[in-house]
Design a protein around this motif. Sequence first.
Motif, PDB file in Angstrom:
ATOM      1  N   UNK A  91      -8.210 -29.200 -54.624  1.00 11.10           N
ATOM      2  CA  UNK A  91      -8.405 -28.885 -53.222  1.00 11.10           C
ATOM      3  C   UNK A  91      -7.644 -29.911 -52.390  1.00 11.10           C
ATOM      4  N   UNK A  92      -7.878 -29.898 -51.120  1.00  9.38           N
ATOM      5  CA  UNK A  92      -7.219 -30.859 -50.249  1.00  9.38           C
ATOM      6  C   UNK A  92      -7.795 -30.764 -48.858  1.00  9.38           C
ATOM      7  N   UNK A  93      -7.185 -31.493 -47.958  1.00 10.17           N
ATOM      8  CA  UNK A  93      -7.737 -31.589 -46.607  1.00 10.17           C
ATOM      9  C   UNK A  93      -6.627 -31.933 -45.635  1.00 10.17           C
ATOM     10  N   UNK A  94      -6.638 -31.261 -44.516  1.00  6.03           N
ATOM     11  CA  UNK A  94      -5.815 -31.659 -43.379  1.00  6.03           C
ATOM     12  C   UNK A  94      -6.764 -32.140 -42.300  1.00  6.03           C
ATOM     13  N   UNK A  95      -6.495 -33.314 -41.748  1.00  5.63           N
ATOM     14  CA  UNK A  95      -7.405 -33.919 -40.782  1.00  5.63           C
ATOM     15  C   UNK A  95      -7.698 -33.007 -39.609  1.00  5.63           C
ATOM     16  N   UNK A  96      -8.953 -33.043 -39.170  1.00  2.00           N
ATOM     17  CA  UNK A  96      -9.385 -32.214 -38.049  1.00  2.00           C
ATOM     18  C   UNK A  96      -9.311 -32.938 -36.717  1.00  2.00           C
ATOM     19  N   UNK A  97      -9.307 -34.275 -36.740  1.00  2.00           N
ATOM     20  CA  UNK A  97      -9.433 -34.980 -35.465  1.00  2.00           C
ATOM     21  C   UNK A  97      -8.780 -36.357 -35.426  1.00  2.00           C
ATOM     22  N   UNK A  98      -8.028 -36.735 -36.461  1.00  2.00           N
ATOM     23  CA  UNK A  98      -7.330 -38.016 -36.429  1.00  2.00           C
ATOM     24  C   UNK A  98      -8.196 -39.220 -36.718  1.00  2.00           C
ATOM     25  N   UNK A  99      -9.451 -38.997 -37.132  1.00  2.00           N
ATOM     26  CA  UNK A  99     -10.377 -40.095 -37.408  1.00  2.00           C
ATOM     27  C   UNK A  99     -10.623 -40.188 -38.916  1.00  2.00           C
ATOM     28  N   UNK A 100     -10.630 -41.406 -39.497  1.00  2.00           N
ATOM     29  CA  UNK A 100     -10.869 -41.539 -40.934  1.00  2.00           C
ATOM     30  C   UNK A 100     -12.202 -40.948 -41.383  1.00  2.00           C
ATOM     31  N   UNK A 112       0.383 -36.420 -50.533  1.00  2.00           N
ATOM     32  CA  UNK A 112       0.444 -36.163 -49.094  1.00  2.00           C
ATOM     33  C   UNK A 112       1.744 -35.412 -48.860  1.00  2.00           C
ATOM     34  N   UNK A 113       1.656 -34.261 -48.212  1.00  2.00           N
ATOM     35  CA  UNK A 113       2.842 -33.412 -48.096  1.00  2.00           C
ATOM     36  C   UNK A 113       3.511 -33.534 -46.737  1.00  2.00           C
ATOM     37  N   UNK A 114       4.763 -33.099 -46.699  1.00  2.00           N
ATOM     38  CA  UNK A 114       5.460 -32.844 -45.444  1.00  2.00           C
ATOM     39  C   UNK A 114       5.193 -31.394 -45.063  1.00  2.00           C
ATOM     40  N   UNK A 115       4.886 -31.161 -43.794  1.00  2.00           N
ATOM     41  CA  UNK A 115       4.563 -29.810 -43.339  1.00  2.00           C
ATOM     42  C   UNK A 115       5.787 -29.193 -42.671  1.00  2.00           C
ATOM     43  N   UNK A 121      -1.248 -26.347 -46.684  1.00  2.00           N
ATOM     44  CA  UNK A 121      -0.241 -27.335 -46.278  1.00  2.00           C
ATOM     45  C   UNK A 121      -0.155 -28.520 -47.235  1.00  2.00           C
ATOM     46  N   UNK A 122      -1.260 -28.839 -47.891  1.00  2.00           N
ATOM     47  CA  UNK A 122      -1.293 -29.977 -48.803  1.00  2.00           C
ATOM     48  C   UNK A 122      -0.969 -29.607 -50.242  1.00  2.00           C
ATOM     49  N   UNK A 123      -0.861 -28.302 -50.559  1.00  2.00           N
ATOM     50  CA  UNK A 123      -0.619 -27.885 -51.942  1.00  2.00           C
ATOM     51  C   UNK A 123       0.138 -26.567 -51.973  1.00  2.00           C
ATOM     52  N   UNK A 124       1.472 -26.618 -52.231  1.00  3.45           N
ATOM     53  CA  UNK A 124       2.271 -25.390 -52.223  1.00  3.45           C
ATOM     54  C   UNK A 124       1.977 -24.447 -53.380  1.00  3.45           C
ATOM     55  N   UNK A 125       1.578 -24.992 -54.537  1.00  2.00           N
ATOM     56  CA  UNK A 125       1.392 -24.136 -55.710  1.00  2.00           C
ATOM     57  C   UNK A 125       0.388 -24.802 -56.651  1.00  2.00           C
ATOM     58  N   UNK A 126      -0.891 -24.501 -56.446  1.00  2.00           N
ATOM     59  CA  UNK A 126      -1.942 -25.147 -57.230  1.00  2.00           C
ATOM     60  C   UNK A 126      -1.890 -24.735 -58.695  1.00  2.00           C
TER      61      UNK A 126
END
Length: 529
Positions: free
Chosen positions: A425-434, A498-501, A377-382
């Motif tokens: 790499x990248x990351x999508x938040x798991x729980x809304x906490x920093x 930061x991407x739009x999903x 979701x954070x990287x369409x084409x690495x």
Amino acid sequence: MKKTLLAAGVAAMMMGATPVMAKTLVYCSEGSPEGFDPAIYTTGTTFDATSETVFNMLVQFKPGTTELEPAIAKSWEVSDDGLSVTFHLRDDVKFQTTDFFTPSRPLNADDVIWSFERQMDKENPYYKLANGNFEYFNAMSMGELIKSIEKVDEHTVKFVLTEPNAPFLANLAMPFAAIHSQEYEQQLIDEGKPQQANQQPIGTGPFQFVAYREDAAIRYQANPDYFRGKQPIDNLVFAITPDAQVRYQKLMAGECQVMPFPNPSDVQAMKQNDEIKVLQEPGLNVAYLAYNTQQKPFDQPEVRRALNMAINKQAIIDAVFQGAGEVAKNPIPPTMWSYNDAVKDDPYDPEKAKQMLADAGVKNLKMDIWAMPVQRPYMPNARRAAELMQADLAKVGVDVNIVTYEWGEYLKRASAVDRKGAVILGWTGDNGDPDNFMGTLLSCAGVGGANRSQWCYKPFDDLIQQARTLSDQAERAKLYEKAQVIFKQQAPWDTLAHSTVFMPIRKEVTGYVINPLGLHSFEGVDIQE
């Protein structure tokens, strides 16, 4: 409703297994799971195939939000001093009955305790089987935080902590905290095949595992004993389809009803197709380039910042994200509380970058840039992003070699402390906490695991560790804001985007909710004829 499965592997798995009138939903998954034990892994691809289907946690996030709600635990209370959390379990939760396991009892406190001991007790056979490599558990220092887990009675469990921990409850809604069957896994131990739990999972979730054809398809069926009731769809198939264009073709043909991660260039056409609905929202994510800060010359912050200034991030947004994203300057997304907008990003300045490298004594630098083999979701084409970086860095005298590996191998190798070069790499938040970003990805405890920059910097680490112990969000936010300033000065990453999903689904699908945490759940989803 079209249920045709043209892929021979998927069709073969379905033949003779589905009643004539049964409802089947096909999800065109972007990749193969690394395995079926969510405690061992960190990728959304694996979690979609495990914790979002087969398993439940004590608590969960209300669909479409980061708001906690009950799951296996019907209620809980936190002690006044914040040092204990007591969970009251439902008494009607059953583990799945499959061709390979029949439970003799419902879920109880023993299963909850087992699910965490397998990640923290060095004598537990599953700890030994994984060599203690539980990335989330370790990166969040859960082993040091949990002093003990006490069985109050069959349906009451008390976690005793070494210190107050603000994100603890939200962390327990994450996939690593999935509740496993002690009975099933002990049976496998007794039979001398504990590894089978990672191939044939047993949980309490809405769907139960049926079969997996590697790199082709995973088949599930609705769990008839699910404590929230049987699902509207009878069969769920993950048709593993790495190519986004092929996923799109299958979606249009009705060969699958849901697909993730479309090519940004295809989104507008999808929106104009009456057969398709496109859900979208700002992603709670970040894409980054992680230097190995323990390897020369990347152990110097000045070198890392120089390389960052040589990379034109806006060009990556334009070419790779097709405008469906924004340049990142912090390690957390702007939609998250504690985001420090006062931080100044390193400008794109090749001439200054070249001078900074010279001042640091760096010349004729050759480096690897790792490009992910899958869309996220954070990287369409690495690969394309890496090519743009390669061209930019050549302008300042840096010779870049682009490397990649199969996704599971990529993640494993990227964690190595002696890894060469920088990894996309990248990351999508798991729980809304920093803390889920800064603690998991950048803490000293995460080095050799989820911290792919291998960066351990005490002034930063002290701030995030202190922030975990506070209950006041405003006070926590101040510490995270300071931590972001230090992060930018030290530059263990080049923060990219930061991407739009976007989530395309066929019009006949109902009840699907886009997940801000980047996972894909089919609980409550139906198909209308």
